[in-house]
Motif scaffolding. Sequence first.
Motif, PDB file in Angstrom:
ATOM      1  N   CYS A 107      26.005  21.607  37.341  1.00 39.73           N
ATOM      2  CA  CYS A 107      24.407  21.306  37.719  1.00 39.73           C
ATOM      3  C   CYS A 107      24.023  22.524  39.031  1.00 39.73           C
ATOM      4  O   CYS A 107      23.033  23.006  38.699  1.00 39.73           O
ATOM      5  N   THR A 108      25.093  22.938  39.692  1.00 43.84           N
ATOM      6  CA  THR A 108      24.891  23.666  40.685  1.00 43.84           C
ATOM      7  C   THR A 108      24.619  25.144  40.105  1.00 43.84           C
ATOM      8  O   THR A 108      23.908  25.945  40.458  1.00 43.84           O
ATOM      9  N   LEU A 109      25.547  25.406  39.220  1.00 42.94           N
ATOM     10  CA  LEU A 109      25.270  27.142  38.613  1.00 42.94           C
ATOM     11  C   LEU A 109      24.082  27.039  37.788  1.00 42.94           C
ATOM     12  O   LEU A 109      23.399  28.228  37.632  1.00 42.94           O
ATOM     13  N   TYR A 110      23.555  25.841  37.159  1.00 46.71           N
ATOM     14  CA  TYR A 110      22.304  25.979  36.427  1.00 46.71           C
ATOM     15  C   TYR A 110      21.208  26.177  37.357  1.00 46.71           C
ATOM     16  O   TYR A 110      20.498  26.955  37.029  1.00 46.71           O
ATOM     17  N   HIS A 111      21.334  25.592  38.568  1.00 46.76           N
ATOM     18  CA  HIS A 111      20.265  25.492  39.535  1.00 46.76           C
ATOM     19  C   HIS A 111      20.249  27.027  39.955  1.00 46.76           C
ATOM     20  O   HIS A 111      19.112  27.643  40.359  1.00 46.76           O
ATOM     21  N   ALA A 112      21.439  27.418  40.276  1.00 52.90           N
ATOM     22  CA  ALA A 112      21.679  29.095  40.669  1.00 52.90           C
ATOM     23  C   ALA A 112      20.871  30.119  39.916  1.00 52.90           C
ATOM     24  O   ALA A 112      20.185  30.921  40.247  1.00 52.90           O
ATOM     25  N   VAL A 113      21.051  29.828  38.454  1.00 54.09           N
ATOM     26  CA  VAL A 113      20.904  30.833  37.752  1.00 54.09           C
ATOM     27  C   VAL A 113      19.172  30.653  37.091  1.00 54.09           C
ATOM     28  O   VAL A 113      18.522  31.485  36.515  1.00 54.09           O
ATOM     29  N   GLU A 114      18.794  29.217  37.057  1.00 58.47           N
ATOM     30  CA  GLU A 114      17.401  28.841  36.624  1.00 58.47           C
ATOM     31  C   GLU A 114      16.448  28.683  37.653  1.00 58.47           C
ATOM     32  O   GLU A 114      15.239  28.621  37.447  1.00 58.47           O
ATOM     33  N   GLY A 115      17.101  28.362  38.858  1.00 57.74           N
ATOM     34  CA  GLY A 115      16.077  28.419  40.026  1.00 57.74           C
ATOM     35  C   GLY A 115      15.616  26.860  40.379  1.00 57.74           C
ATOM     36  O   GLY A 115      14.925  26.589  41.174  1.00 57.74           O
ATOM     37  N   ALA A 133      19.777  32.121  31.745  1.00 55.74           N
ATOM     38  CA  ALA A 133      21.162  32.070  31.877  1.00 55.74           C
ATOM     39  C   ALA A 133      22.112  33.133  31.330  1.00 55.74           C
ATOM     40  O   ALA A 133      23.287  33.260  31.586  1.00 55.74           O
ATOM     41  N   GLY A 134      21.600  33.435  30.405  1.00 55.73           N
ATOM     42  CA  GLY A 134      22.502  34.691  29.555  1.00 55.73           C
ATOM     43  C   GLY A 134      23.666  34.339  29.124  1.00 55.73           C
ATOM     44  O   GLY A 134      23.853  33.166  28.440  1.00 55.73           O
ATOM     45  N   ALA A 135      24.504  35.068  29.404  1.00 58.89           N
ATOM     46  CA  ALA A 135      26.170  34.775  28.907  1.00 58.89           C
ATOM     47  C   ALA A 135      26.678  33.311  29.670  1.00 58.89           C
ATOM     48  O   ALA A 135      27.755  32.697  29.258  1.00 58.89           O
ATOM     49  N   LEU A 136      25.979  32.972  30.554  1.00 57.09           N
ATOM     50  CA  LEU A 136      26.332  32.051  31.409  1.00 57.09           C
ATOM     51  C   LEU A 136      26.237  30.519  30.632  1.00 57.09           C
ATOM     52  O   LEU A 136      26.452  29.393  31.138  1.00 57.09           O
ATOM     53  N   GLU A 137      25.314  30.668  29.456  1.00 58.46           N
ATOM     54  CA  GLU A 137      24.601  29.384  28.716  1.00 58.46           C
ATOM     55  C   GLU A 137      25.893  28.729  28.280  1.00 58.46           C
ATOM     56  O   GLU A 137      25.702  27.430  28.553  1.00 58.46           O
ATOM     57  N   PRO A 138      26.787  28.995  27.559  1.00 59.95           N
ATOM     58  CA  PRO A 138      27.970  28.346  26.991  1.00 59.95           C
ATOM     59  C   PRO A 138      28.688  27.680  27.875  1.00 59.95           C
ATOM     60  O   PRO A 138      29.286  26.572  27.719  1.00 59.95           O
ATOM     61  N   VAL A 139      28.951  28.372  29.237  1.00 62.12           N
ATOM     62  CA  VAL A 139      29.622  27.694  30.305  1.00 62.12           C
ATOM     63  C   VAL A 139      28.762  26.405  30.964  1.00 62.12           C
ATOM     64  O   VAL A 139      29.511  25.423  30.933  1.00 62.12           O
ATOM     65  N   LEU A 140      27.367  26.552  30.802  1.00 58.55           N
ATOM     66  CA  LEU A 140      26.781  25.337  31.333  1.00 58.55           C
ATOM     67  C   LEU A 140      26.640  24.175  30.495  1.00 58.55           C
ATOM     68  O   LEU A 140      26.761  23.182  30.865  1.00 58.55           O
ATOM     69  N   ARG A 141      26.662  24.647  29.033  1.00 60.78           N
ATOM     70  CA  ARG A 141      26.532  23.713  28.195  1.00 60.78           C
ATOM     71  C   ARG A 141      27.817  22.891  28.073  1.00 60.78           C
ATOM     72  O   ARG A 141      27.891  21.779  27.864  1.00 60.78           O
ATOM     73  N   GLY A 142      29.076  23.543  28.414  1.00 64.79           N
ATOM     74  CA  GLY A 142      30.398  22.657  28.355  1.00 64.79           C
ATOM     75  C   GLY A 142      30.367  22.031  29.576  1.00 64.79           C
ATOM     76  O   GLY A 142      30.767  21.035  29.520  1.00 64.79           O
ATOM     77  N   LEU A 143      30.110  22.582  30.786  1.00 65.96           N
ATOM     78  CA  LEU A 143      30.340  21.796  31.949  1.00 65.96           C
ATOM     79  C   LEU A 143      29.364  20.295  32.018  1.00 65.96           C
ATOM     80  O   LEU A 143      29.550  19.618  32.575  1.00 65.96           O
TER      81      LEU A 143
END
Length: 601
Positions: free
Chosen positions: A220-228, A255-265
Amino acid sequence: MPSGSPTSGVGRVIAGRYLLLRRLGGGGMGHVWLAHDQRLACEVALKEIVFGDPAEPGQEREARVARARAEARHAAGLRGHPHVVTVHDVLEHEGLPWIVMEYLAGAVDLRDRLARSGPLAPAECARIGLAVLDALTAGHERGVLHRDVKPANILLAPDRTGAPHGRVLLTDYGISVQPDTGETRYTMASALVGTVGYLAPERATGGPPTPAADLFSLGCTLYHAVEGRAPFARDSPLASVTAVVTEDPRAPVRAGALEPVLRGLLTKDPERRTTAREVEAELARIVTPRSETYPRTRTDLGSRAPWDVPAPLAPEAAAPGPSGAGHHRRPRALRAVLAGGLGTVLALGGAWYALAGREAAGGGSAAPYGETVGLVEPLRKGDCVVAGWPGGTRFTGTPRLAVDPTCADEAPDGQVVAFVPAASHEEARERGPALCEERTRELRDRLADVRGLAVVPAPDGFGAAGRRTACLVLGAHGPVYGPLGDRRRPGTAFADTATMQRRDCLEVRSRREARLVSCEGPYDELVLGFTRLGEDVTLAGARAEADTACAREVPPRDYGFDPSDHEAGAWTSEGPWKSGTHLVVCTVRRQNGGTMEGAEP
């Protein structure tokens, strides 16, 4: 003064040693103060327990004091870890505990950084995520669960080289727990422990704390950081908790390359959630791609405009220049300091502008939006509009609108992309602009230089307007030269870069023409983001410089593309030079000229 007053401690000496200088911040557990250690002649941070209500029940006071001691104990157990704020001591003063911590001069928490600077690039989020993950893993190995991972509990401090956000540290173990040690729990089992919107679904439904729950909060934190914004943020805490448990997160845009990471988390089932080891490998790949160098290609100086298509609106469009790079999604907004040293940041994602309350009464007219706006028929979804602004200054005063039914007879300034219904004119005026901002956010985030415009019905025209506010997206500095979003037809050649969006897949038929195609099939280039060139750069000069600027400002390694296989591309057009924005669209393509397909990389 009562405990908890932000100024009640200045000048006090705690435990005969620590002189309180000023308040640094605070949270649910206490205030944090900058203090001078009179014994060692250095500065430290002191966390003070806070009781907002002096009459708070004794049992609750004891629990909160015990939690403060637990925080100190858990954090002290991670003393020396490079990504955990060091706890030096815990002491009692006037019957209450104070935690003595290292003071991080120049530090800002991630929440404040996002509020000031906007979303971060995926690679920067991955760097922060790796550091926080390392801290969490160290705690999990000791049996310590943080239980409150969120942007406000991540500090970014200068490192030894002076980089302002080089150090990443996890702080605030105020509600952490060691579930396997038999230690006393200081919160009721039925209470939600953590921060709404960052809480794992199994915790929101009463399940036990686990390392997997901390990983969900990290997601959730990384999603917030990259998506605002947080993935499950809603209008109320209850709605946010419900969303965490029952809804998928909003589809990420930046999110770019971070999107699969967010999906898994952010997987609901903790048993299927990505493990810490898997997350570490994926984040490391984004931060440090396989190749540290990437090729630079040159723009063909003799190429003609890529959008040289018959359209009376479209001025001579631009020349593509391979170079610029990124990932198959999109970076965050425009960089604050861009090519050419310009200090002005474009309106990426766009500010909002509302006509609510700006209209004259209309003299009893049933014009839907008032006489000043000038429309005699209500707007419809997909309508392209031409806006005439008083004095010629965009977004100043009330524009006079006209509909261009073809989106081509004139250079449209924007388009109607959504509506917000209301029960009354008053409700439309009060809630319409904010709801329009929300309904159009995703589209505005994917365009380079736009703003939102809420057209609220006039009091006498509420019924004629269909009892709803029209939500428009307009070019911030000039026309958009065509339809936006899902109103663009696949296979259509672009008339101007203004309608290019992040994640667009392009078929490049020649250096003169690019067409929008589906990303489910083969395509030649993928739009990654935007940059801008200096005020002194001509359009002809842009064709020589755009590739280098894109490669520098939107590098593929930030978005997961292997630089040994991919190269950057750039497209320019006359529109941004007429408006003075000098925007360049940055894409990525294969070096060997082959097509791309599907969810790359």
